[in-house]
Design an enzyme around this catalytic site. Structure first.
Site, PDB file in Angstrom:
ATOM      1  N   HIS A 407       0.804  -1.230   0.000  1.00 58.89           N
ATOM      2  CA  HIS A 407       0.000   0.000   0.000  1.00 58.89           C
ATOM      3  C   HIS A 407       0.831   1.271   0.000  1.00 58.89           C
ATOM      4  CE1 HIS A 407      -3.895  -1.996   0.961  1.00 58.89           C
ATOM      5  NE2 HIS A 407      -3.110  -2.866   1.573  1.00 58.89           N
ATOM      6  N   LYS A 598      -9.115  13.221   4.777  1.00 58.87           N
ATOM      7  CA  LYS A 598      -8.146  12.126   4.721  1.00 58.87           C
ATOM      8  C   LYS A 598      -7.182  12.325   5.879  1.00 58.87           C
ATOM      9  CE  LYS A 598      -7.138  13.613   0.487  1.00 58.87           C
ATOM     10  NZ  LYS A 598      -7.187  12.425  -0.349  1.00 58.87           N
ATOM     11  N   ARG A 599      -6.333  11.330   6.163  1.00 60.93           N
ATOM     12  CA  ARG A 599      -5.333  11.530   7.197  1.00 60.93           C
ATOM     13  C   ARG A 599      -4.484  12.761   6.852  1.00 60.93           C
ATOM     14  NH1 ARG A 599      -4.693   7.687  11.518  1.00 60.93           N
ATOM     15  NH2 ARG A 599      -2.806   8.862  11.990  1.00 60.93           N
ATOM     16  N   LYS A 604       0.055  14.391   1.322  1.00 59.00           N
ATOM     17  CA  LYS A 604      -1.321  14.647   0.867  1.00 59.00           C
ATOM     18  C   LYS A 604      -1.578  16.144   0.656  1.00 59.00           C
ATOM     19  CE  LYS A 604      -3.058  10.541   3.323  1.00 59.00           C
ATOM     20  NZ  LYS A 604      -3.679   9.672   2.289  1.00 59.00           N
ATOM     21  N   THR A 706      -8.881   6.222  -1.789  1.00 61.46           N
ATOM     22  CA  THR A 706     -10.204   5.608  -1.958  1.00 61.46           C
ATOM     23  C   THR A 706     -11.293   6.651  -1.699  1.00 61.46           C
ATOM     24  OG1 THR A 706      -9.943   4.764   0.289  1.00 61.46           O
ATOM     25  CG2 THR A 706      -9.640   3.189  -1.507  1.00 61.46           C
ATOM     26  N   LYS A 710     -15.087   7.576  -3.500  1.00 65.52           N
ATOM     27  CA  LYS A 710     -16.348   7.813  -2.778  1.00 65.52           C
ATOM     28  C   LYS A 710     -16.947   9.157  -3.178  1.00 65.52           C
ATOM     29  CE  LYS A 710     -14.230   5.215   0.907  1.00 65.52           C
ATOM     30  NZ  LYS A 710     -13.368   5.289   2.109  1.00 65.52           N
TER      31      LYS A 710
HETATM   32  C1  26Q Z   1       2.939   0.117  10.670  1.00 65.29           C
HETATM   33  C2  26Q Z   1       3.817  -0.228  11.703  1.00 65.29           C
HETATM   34  C3  26Q Z   1       3.710   0.379  12.963  1.00 65.29           C
HETATM   35  C4  26Q Z   1       2.700   1.294  13.173  1.00 65.29           C
HETATM   36  C5  26Q Z   1       1.833   1.635  12.144  1.00 65.29           C
HETATM   37  C6  26Q Z   1       1.965   1.049  10.894  1.00 65.29           C
HETATM   38  C7  26Q Z   1       1.036   1.414   9.802  1.00 65.29           C
HETATM   39  C8  26Q Z   1      -0.330   1.454  10.037  1.00 65.29           C
HETATM   40  C9  26Q Z   1      -1.214   1.812   9.034  1.00 65.29           C
HETATM   41  C10 26Q Z   1       1.496   1.720   8.532  1.00 65.29           C
HETATM   42  C11 26Q Z   1       0.610   2.069   7.527  1.00 65.29           C
HETATM   43  C12 26Q Z   1      -0.761   2.123   7.759  1.00 65.29           C
HETATM   44  C13 26Q Z   1      -1.764   2.492   6.763  1.00 65.29           C
HETATM   45  C14 26Q Z   1      -1.500   2.773   5.504  1.00 65.29           C
HETATM   46  C15 26Q Z   1      -2.566   3.193   4.580  1.00 65.29           C
HETATM   47  O1  26Q Z   1      -3.694   3.440   4.972  1.00 65.29           O
HETATM   48  N1  26Q Z   1      -2.263   3.272   3.287  1.00 65.29           N
HETATM   49  C16 26Q Z   1      -3.249   3.666   2.299  1.00 65.29           C
HETATM   50  O2  26Q Z   1      -3.880   2.495   1.817  1.00 65.29           O
HETATM   51  C17 26Q Z   1      -4.974   2.801   0.978  1.00 65.29           C
HETATM   52  C18 26Q Z   1      -5.623   1.501   0.577  1.00 65.29           C
HETATM   53  O3  26Q Z   1      -4.847   0.822  -0.333  1.00 65.29           O
HETATM   54  C19 26Q Z   1      -4.518   3.602  -0.235  1.00 65.29           C
HETATM   55  O4  26Q Z   1      -5.668   3.996  -0.950  1.00 65.29           O
HETATM   56  C20 26Q Z   1      -3.732   4.830   0.190  1.00 65.29           C
HETATM   57  O5  26Q Z   1      -3.202   5.473  -0.945  1.00 65.29           O
HETATM   58  C21 26Q Z   1      -2.630   4.423   1.145  1.00 65.29           C
HETATM   59  O6  26Q Z   1      -1.943   5.560   1.635  1.00 65.29           O
END
Ligand code: 26Q
Length: 864
Positions: A407, A598-599, A604, A706, A710
């Site tokens: 991702h 979004k986050r 972003k 995503t 939406k």
């Molecule tokens: C990993 C290790 C330790 C702590 C946190 C994490 C961690 C947690 C969540 C790393 C990444 C995430 C989330 C990533 C994320 O949401 N990525 C998004 O995924 C979407 C679905 O595929 C995409 O549409 C987005 O572009 C992408 O940023």
């Protein structure tokens, strides 16, 4: 042809060997309980005797019965929450019957299933979704109203299940919905966090975090399954033992044990009998855990140790980019993966005839990013150490079982665990990493003899700085398929992140463009538009979103346009009320609603949006008569608690926004609303009301997005860069129905190669310079100098890593085009309608079919 696996009987663990996995033999009682599969007559079970067949009447009596017999409540004193629980339980009754029927069919036919492994599920609320899925929405609404209750008010009693950070977690939730709706046998596995993503509040513009104790008063949707509790070992050391034939038989000893207790959430497909499960593990300390501490430290110590065991599933890490090195995070990953694999093995081996021979034929596991990639090591450990299976066979079973979704391309977001930490928490797994790596290095040597650079980049171990385990490399070598989440992302994955692996494993990399479920993101969240669409083209679109193309022919129809825009306006009026109550800001539903939700992350570029707002504000101050389309800039975003620059951007938007909102000189032409505590249920209120969708990441940085899908589905026009799935949205809606601006990936790369100098842009663009200086002054924070110093500094001295200044002028020009386009009411309506009509591709049903056909080789199993 994969090597033939020797038939092997699963071993039952000996009590003296706690690291041995007890693989249960087929349990006749368990099978028998699911065996007699006969058509179920659902209503007969709950239908109170003597009542009518009228669904509203049935629902009414079920609600009343649960209120009294389950909740011990008199209707006169029931709170909204009581009504919500009672109604949920009434709906759940039927869902449980279907769940039992579904699992019975899957078990009896010993079907191939997909197991989705994810550390995150952003489910949101289940009430409305489950009512719609089971066709009981109207009945419940009428029943509650006939009991004197306001349906919307009752609905709002449900707190979101916020067990995820953002896109990746919400994608998992959309996938579960599509899997069930399309009748695929599937189970989601994850963690039952006691605290989901923090709640966000603003104080003086600053983000404040509060714990989200979502489960405090219980969740009517979940069922706890203590009988499927699993044991997991951690820590300890490896004894290097050899058997009497000189074979290495390592023993993992002196481990600590944790228990995992499953909580099941039913996932009801829309308009189908299938009900799949989401199984979430909560951690508990074992008795041994207690006892060891008890003997050494006494009772209080024992209880403290117990508490440590229970912290594992306490809290979701609030980062959406890797937070490297946190021991508890690694423990969480291993805990959930180990519980889930044991549960899969239990299910597999209880069925007569199943063995390791057919394991990979029955089990497909999808890894949602590298977060659960330690599963590859755990399955190898089980096969090698507990089942005494030879390496080649074990590796074959493992790689045929797993597939991995990437991702992100951001190097700082790739998971890397220190070798020392791995050694301490999972010593045997680290050995297995080295054994895998030796074979990878061998394969690289054969492909590129003598090329040490190729070995360095392909290694599972990063030798630069502190030694680290590269989880992405482990996932690529340990899986039979690796996918990106949008065409552009997959291309960049192959070109930049894994070019060597792409050569080493031709065909392993694939694209699966993300999707969203139309059930939540149109049917449930936008009932007005849904009803209108159904009125014109029927309700087939709910399960086949491509049918929305049938709306294209109305795009130029004046009557349809005005109805479409009247719905948008009504949704905007609803959102205006939310903005008033949440932000205290008055906004007009006649203004253009410009939305970025979004986050909060630098890539972003919420700060690019802010610079444009400041430019408009400044132009209005210098020329109060300036003719601009009145706009409301709507933001919602959480920043990771430790991400100071992101928090500084939030503060800047809040503070500058407040100044704009109260500046009488600009006659209310611009408004800024930053809605606090962004979450799924808030997104459902914002998205139907959006006119413009901000998708303005630096090209090459957003894997897919995503929210872009939406918003377009709900008739918002996109202003965006050629990044992530925006590229494919443009292909679908047509270049003339989207506002694309800014540098492409190639241009970003070229500029970086040439040497990007934000100062040059600053010096050469008078307006840009004035705005950046303004931001750096204390104009917006009198007496508080340098309030936005972090943000200001990053744009200039920090080198502007996400090239905000480089895209600023193109962005402003594109926004001017938006302004002009919005004045043409019919033209705008036409574009908005064409967006809704043409984004059928982005249904998660399409995405899931592609995964099922290309990766999982999975067939639907209709129930009944
Ligand atoms: C990993 C290790 C330790 C702590 C946190 C994490 C961690 C947690 C969540 C790393 C990444 C995430 C989330 C990533 C994320 O949401 N990525 C998004 O995924 C979407 C679905 O595929 C995409 O549409 C987005 O572009 C992408 O940023």
């Amino acid at each position: 042809m994969p090597p033939v696996v020797k038939p092997s009987t699963p071993r039952v663990s000996e009590p003296a060997q706690p690291s041995r996995l007890p693989l249960p033999a087929a349990n006749p009682a368990e099978l028998a309980s699911t065996a007699p599969f006969a058509p179920l007559i659902y209503t007969a079970i709950h239908h109170p005797k003597g009542s009518t067949d009228n669904p509203t009447e049935v629902m009414r009596s079920l609600i009343q019965r649960h209120l009294v017999s389950t909740l011990a409540r008199h209707t006169g004193s029931a709170t909204p929450r009581d009504w919500w629980v009672a109604t949920s339980l009434a709906v759940r009754d039927g869902i449980h019957e279907r769940m039992i029927a579904t699992q019975a069919v899957h078990n009896i036919h010993n079907v191939r299933r997909v197991y989705y492994f994810s550390l995150e599920y952003l489910i949101g609320r289940l009430f409305g979704n489950n009512l719609l899925a089971t066709g009981q929405y109207e009945a419940a609404k009428e029943a509650l109203e006939s009991l004197g209750q306001d349906f919307e008010h009752i609905r709002d009693a449900e707190v979101d299940m916020g067990l995820g950070n953002g896109g990746l977690g919400r994608l998992a939730a959309c996938f579960l919905d599509s899997l069930a709706t399309l009748d695929y046998p599937a189970l989601g596995y994850g963690i039952y966090y006691e605290f989901g993503l923090f709640k966000q509040a603003f104080i003086n513009g600053h983000q404040m975090e509060h714990p989200d104790n979502w489960i405090l008063f219980g969740d009517p949707w979940e069922v706890v399954r203590p009988e499927y509790t699993q044991q997991v070992q951690l820590y300890g050391r490896v004894e290097n033992v050899f058997d009497d034939r000189g074979n290495y038989r390592p023993r993992w000893v002196d481990t600590k044990t944790l228990l995992g207790v499953p909580h099941d959430i039913p996932i009801a497909g829309y308009g189908t009998e299938t009900v799949n499960l989401l199984r979430l593990w909560s951690s508990k300390a074992t008795e041994d855990f207690d006892l060891a501490a008890f003997n050494s430290g006494g009772y209080v110590e024992a209880v403290r140790e117990k508490a440590v065991g229970e912290t594992v599933s306490k809290v979701l890490y609030p980062n959406d980019k890797t937070e490297n090195g946190k021991e508890l995070r690694l423990v969480q990953q291993y805990f959930f993966v180990a519980c889930s694999l044991r549960d899969i093995l239990r299910r597999h081996f209880r069925t007569p005839g199943n063995s390791w021979d057919n394991f990979a034929e029955k089990v497909s596991v999808q890894l949602n990013d590298t977060h659960p990639a330690v599963a590859i090591l755990e399955l190898m450990r089980i096969l090698l150490d507990e089942q005494n299976i030879a390496w080649e066979t074990a590796w074959d079973v493992t790689t045929r079982t797993f597939a991995y979704t990437n991702h992100t391309l951001l190097p700082e977001a790739l998971e890397k665990w220190s070798v020392a930490l791995f050694q301490r928490v999972l010593p045997r797994h680290l050995q297995i990493i080295y054994d895998i790596n030796a074979r990878v290095m061998h394969a690289v040597e054969i492909q590129w003899p003598g090329d040490n650079e190729k070995k360095r980049v392909c290694s599972l171990i990063d030798e630069s700085g502190g030694k680290g385990v590269r989880m992405a490399n482990l996932a690529v070598v340990g899986c039979h398929a690796v996918n990106g989440v949008a065409e552009l992302h997959t291309a960049l994955l192959k070109k930049h992140l894994f070019p060597e692996f792409d050569l080493l494993y031709p065909g392993k990399f694939q694209n699966k463009t993300n999707g969203i479920t139309p059930r939540r993101w149109l049917l449930k969240s936008n009932p007005r538009l849904s009803a209108m669409i159904t009125g014109r083209i029927g309700d087939g679109w709910i399960r086949d979103l491509d049918l929305l193309r049938g709306l294209e022919k109305f795009a130029g129809d004046a009557e349809f346009q005005s109805e479409f825009m009247a719905i948008k306006r009504a949704n905007k009026a609803d959102l205006a009320a939310v903005i008033k109550s949440e932000c205290g800001v008055d906004v007009s539903p006649d203004a253009l609603f410009d939305v970025q939700i979004k986050r909060l992350h630098e890539y972003k570029r919420q700060h690019l949006n802010l610079l444009h707002i400041m430019a408009l504000y400044r132009r209005l101050l210098q020329n109060p008569g300036l003719d601009v389309v009145p706009r409301v800039f709507i933001f919602a975003a959480k920043a990771a608690p430790g991400y100071d620059l992101a928090k500084n951007i939030i503060r800047a938007i809040n503070v500058i926004g407040a100044r704009i909102n109260t500046d009488a000189r600009i006659g209310g032409k611009l408004k800024v609303a930053f809605l606090p505590n962004y979450r799924v249920s808030l997104a459902e209120k914002i998205i139907p009301a959006a006119d413009l969708s901000e998708q303005i990441s630096t090209a090459g940085k957003e894997a897919s997005g995503t929210g872009n899908m939406k918003l377009a589905l709900n008739g918002a026009l996109t202003i965006g860069t050629l990044d992530g799935a925006n590229v494919e949205i443009r292909e679908e809606v047509g270049d003339e129905n989207i506002f694309i601006f800014g540098m492409t990936v190639d241009e970003v790369e070229a500029l970086r190669a040439k040497g990007y100098k934000p100062w040059d842009l600053y010096h050469h663009d008078e307006e840009l310079r004035a705005i950046v200086d303004w931001l750096g002054s204390d104009y917006f924070t009198p007496g508080e100098h340098g309030a936005f110093g972090a943000l200001h500094g990053s744009l200039l001295h920090g080198g502007d890593p996400f090239m905000v200044l480089a895209d600023f002028r193109a962005y402003c020009d594109c926004q001017a085009k938006v302004d002009r386009a919005y004045r043409d009411t019919a033209g705008w309506a036409r574009m908005a309608i064409l967006n809704t009509a043409r984004v059928g591709k982005f249904s998660s049903d399409r995405t899931i079919r592609e995964y099922a056909n290309d990766i999982w080789k999975l067939s639907p199993v209709p129930i009944r």
